[in-house]
Design a protein around this motif. Structure first.
Motif, short mmCIF file in Angstrom:
data_model
loop_
_atom_site.label_atom_id
_atom_site.label_comp_id
_atom_site.label_asym_id
_atom_site.label_seq_id
_atom_site.Cartn_x
_atom_site.Cartn_y
_atom_site.Cartn_z
N GLU A 50 0.65 -1.44 0.17
CA GLU A 50 -0.21 -0.22 0.02
C GLU A 50 0.82 1.41 -0.21
O GLU A 50 0.25 1.96 0.68
CB GLU A 50 -1.09 0.00 0.78
N GLN A 83 -5.39 -6.01 8.77
CA GLN A 83 -6.90 -5.06 8.11
C GLN A 83 -8.10 -6.02 9.26
O GLN A 83 -9.43 -5.95 9.42
CB GLN A 83 -6.82 -6.06 7.21
N GLU A 87 -11.32 -4.05 11.04
CA GLU A 87 -12.33 -4.95 10.02
C GLU A 87 -13.80 -5.44 11.35
O GLU A 87 -14.84 -4.89 11.38
CB GLU A 87 -12.64 -5.87 9.00
N GLY A 92 -12.14 2.25 9.60
CA GLY A 92 -11.28 1.68 7.86
C GLY A 92 -12.08 2.87 7.49
O GLY A 92 -13.39 3.50 7.94
N VAL A 95 -16.44 2.65 2.29
CA VAL A 95 -16.45 2.92 0.89
C VAL A 95 -18.44 2.89 0.39
O VAL A 95 -18.66 2.20 -0.06
CB VAL A 95 -16.12 1.32 0.25
N THR A 98 -19.09 -1.23 3.09
CA THR A 98 -18.50 -1.92 3.91
C THR A 98 -17.07 -0.79 4.55
O THR A 98 -17.50 0.62 3.51
CB THR A 98 -17.58 -3.01 4.07
N LYS A 99 -16.62 -0.56 6.18
CA LYS A 99 -15.70 -0.09 5.92
C LYS A 99 -14.00 -0.69 5.37
O LYS A 99 -13.93 -1.82 5.71
CB LYS A 99 -15.07 0.33 7.40
N VAL A 100 -12.75 0.05 4.63
CA VAL A 100 -11.77 -0.59 4.07
C VAL A 100 -10.47 -0.30 5.24
O VAL A 100 -10.49 0.89 4.68
CB VAL A 100 -12.02 -0.53 2.19
N LEU A 102 -7.01 0.97 5.59
CA LEU A 102 -5.91 1.05 4.67
C LEU A 102 -4.31 0.72 6.21
O LEU A 102 -4.33 2.13 7.02
CB LEU A 102 -5.79 2.71 4.18
#
Length: 312
Positions: A50, A83, A87, A92, A95, A98-100, A102
């Motif tokens: 990332e 993650q 989660e 996160g 989006v 959901t929430k991603v 980073l």
């Protein structure tokens, strides 16, 4: 300007997890809130995840966590554990569906000191998250520092143990701290005096890696015996990721003052910079303090080992 504890900067937790028998581990920095981050990679052999989202032209302007781990490129799987931890807690980037989380990650090469078939994975990183807290993190051979070594130009037989170190400074309301896993090809210097690194053939004294390299002219065929120094700068200054990328670059001056040689093709030297606070501060002042904090953190990483400094 005065010394403070790394956790006094505020806005984050730090957690370690390691396999001492296999001599590898990982260290996570969990941000209390999504925060701006920058990255500057100077070494020629990085292993990262990332990294592109930290580019000043990328859309993302903040992240949730940074993970530093051993295991070379194999260790990149470990970020999945961070993650998963985030989660499960609804943390996160939103989006919509959901929430991603980073999560940025960099790995160092420690396969040559313990067991090369055991590397940090998602389960280990998850344990580091569970262990994360606001108390001062342990230093020395712990977390990502578990398998760290320095002075490897002539191979592991003449190298020395290193580890994980921290240091932080305050000037008025401005706080700047550094965390680092020192796993360098080169030697470590404290105010110009070599304190660890390449040992002589009889193992009794220290010798200069720089001088040895210059005498060789033609480099040894394989220098990948275990390198890459990884650092994180945290500040309560309010900076965006473009400004933090500059701070990360200035912090490499701390690498250069304490590690010789540095930024070689056999190292993956990388520094992250994170902003966790609202303090208005001059970018250049932050960068100067960050370089000083990183220089001292590198020295502490070596001196914090069980025997300081210690032979392998």
């Amino acid at each position: 300007m005065q010394e403070i504890g790394i956790m006094e900067v505020g806005g984050f937790r730090v957690g370690h997890a390691q396999d001492e028998e296999a001599a590898t581990g990982c260290t996570v920095v969990l941000l209390d809130e999504m925060s701006p981050a920058g990255l500057d990679v100077r070494g020629g052999g990085p292993a990262s995840r990332e990294s592109q989202i930290l580019s000043p032209v990328a859309q993302a302007d903040s992240i949730n966590a940074v993970l530093l781990s051993g295991g070379s490129a194999f260790g990149l799987d470990a970020a999945g554990g961070v993650q998963r931890y985030l989660e499960e807690r609804g943390i996160g980037f939103d989006v919509g569906v959901t929430k991603v989380p980073l999560v940025c990650q960099s790995c160092l090469f420690d396969l040559g000191i313990g067991r090369m078939d055991v590397r940090p994975d998602g389960a280990m990183a998850y344990r580091a998250c569970e262990a994360a807290g606001y108390e001062p993190p342990r230093e020395g051979s712990v977390g990502v520092g578990t398998g760290c070594t320095v002075g490897k130009y002539r191979g592991m037989a003449r190298a020395m143990k290193s580890g994980f170190g921290t240091f932080a400074l305050q000037s008025g309301p401005l706080k700047v701290g550094a965390m680092v896993a020192v796993n360098a090809l080169g030697d470590i210097y404290d105010n110009g005096v070599q304190i660890a690194g390449l040992r002589s053939a009889d193992g009794k004294t220290l010798v200069s890696t720089v001088e040895e390299m210059i005498e060789d002219v033609a480099a040894p065929e394989n220098l990948f015996s275990g390198n890459t120094t990884l650092g994180i700068v945290v500040t309560n200054a309010r900076l965006n990721k473009t400004q933090l990328t500059k701070v990360a670059g200035m912090t490499h001056n701390g690498f250069a003052r304490a590690i010789r040689p540095v930024h070689t093709n056999a190292d993956g030297d990388s520094i992250y910079a994170l902003s966790t606070g609202p303090v208005e501060a001059n970018l250049n002042v932050v960068g100067v303090m960050a370089a000083k904090a990183m220089e001292r953190a590198i020295v502490r990483a070596v001196l914090s080992c069980k025997k300081a400094p210690t032979f392998l």
